[in-house]
Design an enzyme around this catalytic site. Structure first.
Site, mmCIF file in Angstrom:
data_model
loop_
_atom_site.group_PDB
_atom_site.id
_atom_site.type_symbol
_atom_site.label_atom_id
_atom_site.label_comp_id
_atom_site.label_asym_id
_atom_site.label_seq_id
_atom_site.Cartn_x
_atom_site.Cartn_y
_atom_site.Cartn_z
ATOM 1 N N GLN A 286 0.833 -1.214 0.000
ATOM 2 C CA GLN A 286 0.000 0.000 0.000
ATOM 3 C C GLN A 286 0.868 1.265 0.000
ATOM 4 O OE1 GLN A 286 -3.164 0.194 -0.443
ATOM 5 N NE2 GLN A 286 -4.210 -1.566 0.439
ATOM 6 N N TYR A 315 -5.300 -12.999 -2.375
ATOM 7 C CA TYR A 315 -4.572 -11.814 -2.869
ATOM 8 C C TYR A 315 -3.607 -11.331 -1.781
ATOM 9 C CZ TYR A 315 -8.573 -12.005 -6.015
ATOM 10 O OH TYR A 315 -9.533 -12.437 -6.880
ATOM 11 N N GLU A 336 -1.243 -15.803 -4.027
ATOM 12 C CA GLU A 336 -0.853 -14.584 -4.751
ATOM 13 C C GLU A 336 -0.289 -14.999 -6.103
ATOM 14 O OE1 GLU A 336 0.073 -11.272 -6.263
ATOM 15 O OE2 GLU A 336 -0.799 -11.102 -4.268
ATOM 16 N N ASP A 384 -8.576 -9.025 -0.775
ATOM 17 C CA ASP A 384 -8.113 -7.669 -1.100
ATOM 18 C C ASP A 384 -7.772 -7.657 -2.592
ATOM 19 O OD1 ASP A 384 -7.101 -5.125 -1.126
ATOM 20 O OD2 ASP A 384 -5.354 -5.541 0.136
ATOM 21 N N CYS A 411 -10.631 -1.518 -3.360
ATOM 22 C CA CYS A 411 -10.091 -0.231 -3.820
ATOM 23 C C CYS A 411 -10.979 0.365 -4.908
ATOM 24 C CB CYS A 411 -8.656 -0.393 -4.312
ATOM 25 S SG CYS A 411 -8.498 -1.563 -5.681
#
Length: 455
Positions: A286, A315, A336, A384, A411
């Protein structure tokens, strides 16, 4: 549609904002979107472009201005989208972001009375970004750094990026000036000539460690690159990594697959929520560390973690979410797609003496059903995903696993609202939504949401 023509002018009142921060004006019920215009303002608008159902305009003159307008902002920040809300007072930015999440839930998911909590504000609203990805172009024969004008590849020269850590700006300008002296040519998209495409710089928030990645067209530097690297190391004492990234492609993606280390190591280290993390160049981390800590803490609070919990972290990136809670649960499984990020996650588990976390490379859509087939039975699932949201097959697998809660970090409020409908169809209801402002001065907003099984 009225017979509007380019350069027509009208007096009008701005009635709303789009999700990207443009003012909305209606002329005889036909909408125009106007940069640098805020609700309540009266403007003289010039027509720039007219489509079938909406048009674009620009402000020729302000007849009255909003009390919430921030004056004196460099308009390049609005033109490029660096800070497309930079002209709006911060308290109003937060209200708008809350309204945006509420409206998307209402329109997409039919959640009329749904309580979206007030946005968690940032203490630092400028110079907060820990990562810069800056395009490079030849402008009037000079290698220039800046940012693209919105919806174009026209470079607007920028030296102070406003929302980036000032240390990043200094490093970018240093590299730009050294490259100018060495007559380095920026890559040209039309002729496909030139060497340097992007300058990517990361600076860890808590440790100050710096990584520089030069995105180039090929490994063979047209200049003595070691000279540039040595000067960088002499100038910036926290420099831990300089790499070349080879991108021979013609698309708009920034990084290619191949990395070459020129100096130091291929990672930097930072801390988040008292855990240490190694971050590789392609890994997701982030960009606003202080706010990300609030975001993740909110997610843990929503989950009401128990020492017996088995958790799936979809994720998982470099492990920030899963490792942040590993010492409070029984087991963490993470997945991932970026192999180097999974290596980071595995290494980060060792660094933090965590033995109950397991990471695998692969998409959430393929790994999730595999784990369920292996008999892994999660109590909690954390997701996420990127801006496109969740794949429908993943939602089916996640709900089939029958966890007591699913914690969704988003997001993109639009794809999140779409996924709310899909979760509810699979028997999971939305309990609460907490927006968190990770990107002050921009239209972006992150949300944390809690889903539980319908009673």
């Amino acid at each position: 549609m009225e017979n509007f023509k380019k350069n027509d002018t009208f007096e009008a009142e701005v009635i709303d904002l789009t999700h990207e921060g443009q003012g909305v004006v209606k002329i005889n019920r036909f909408p125009f979107f106007v940069d640098n215009a805020l609700p309540g303002e009266r403007i003289k608008m010039r027509v720039l472009k007219v489509g079938k159902s909406f048009g674009f305009g620009r402000v020729d003159e302000f007849l009255s201005q909003s009390e919430h307008r921030i004056s004196g902002i460099n308009l390049d920040y609005l033109r490029t989208g660096i800070a497309d809300f930079g002209h709006l007072a911060y308290s109003e930015q937060l209200k708008f972001k809350q309204k945006q999440v509420s409206e998307l839930l209402r329109k997409t998911a039919g959640k009329v009375e749904f309580p979206v909590l007030p946005v968690l504000a940032a203490e630092q609203t400028l110079a907060y970004r820990n990562k810069a990805q800056v395009p490079v172009q030849m402008v009037d024969g000079l290698l220039t750094t800046g940012f693209y004008r919105k919806n174009s590849h026209t470079l607007v020269p920028v030296e102070d990026f406003y929302i980036q850590d000032k240390a990043l700006d200094a490093i970018i300008l240093f590299i730009r000036d050294e490259c100018r002296q060495m007559a380095v040519q920026a890559y040209d998209e039309k002729s496909r000539k030139g060497w340097l495409r992007h300058i990517v710089v990361r600076r860890a928030y808590h440790t100050g460690e710096v990584m520089v990645t030069l995105v180039v067209t090929n490994k063979k530097a047209p200049v003595p690159i070691k000279v540039l690297v040595n000067k960088l190391a002499a100038q910036f004492s926290n420099l831990k990594s300089v790499q070349l990234n080879i991108n021979k492609g013609t698309g708009s993606f920034i990084l290619g697959k191949e990395f070459v280390v020129l100096y130091g190591q291929d990672f930097i280290s930072d801390t988040m929520l008292d855990k240490t993390f190694q971050i590789s160049a392609p890994a997701f981390y982030q960009v606003n560390t202080a706010q990300a800590e609030k975001l993740y803490q909110t997610a843990y609070d929503f989950a009401q973690l128990l020492p017996t919990d088995v958790v799936i972290d979809a994720y998982s990136g470099i492990g920030t979410i899963g490792l942040g809670m590993a010492d409070r649960v029984a087991k963490v499984y993470g997945m991932e797609v970026i192999a180097s990020a999974v290596e980071n996650a595995q290494h980060n588990a060792q660094l933090n003496h965590i033995e109950n976390a397991h990471y695998e490379v692969g998409t959430a859509e393929t790994i999730m059903p595999k784990w369920l087939a292996e008999g892994i039975s999660p109590d909690l699932i954390f997701v996420d995903p990127p801006r496109k949201g969740l794949d429908e097959s993943f939602i089916e697998s996640a709900t089939e696993a029958n966890p007591r809660a699913i914690i969704y970090i988003s997001c993109n409020p639009a794809t999140f609202a779409r996924d709310v409908v899909r979760f509810e169809a699979q028997g999971y209801q939305l309990e609460k939504v907490q927006p968190v402002d990770l990107f002050p001065q921009t239209h972006h907003v992150e949300t944390v949401a809690l889903f539980t099984r319908k009673k």
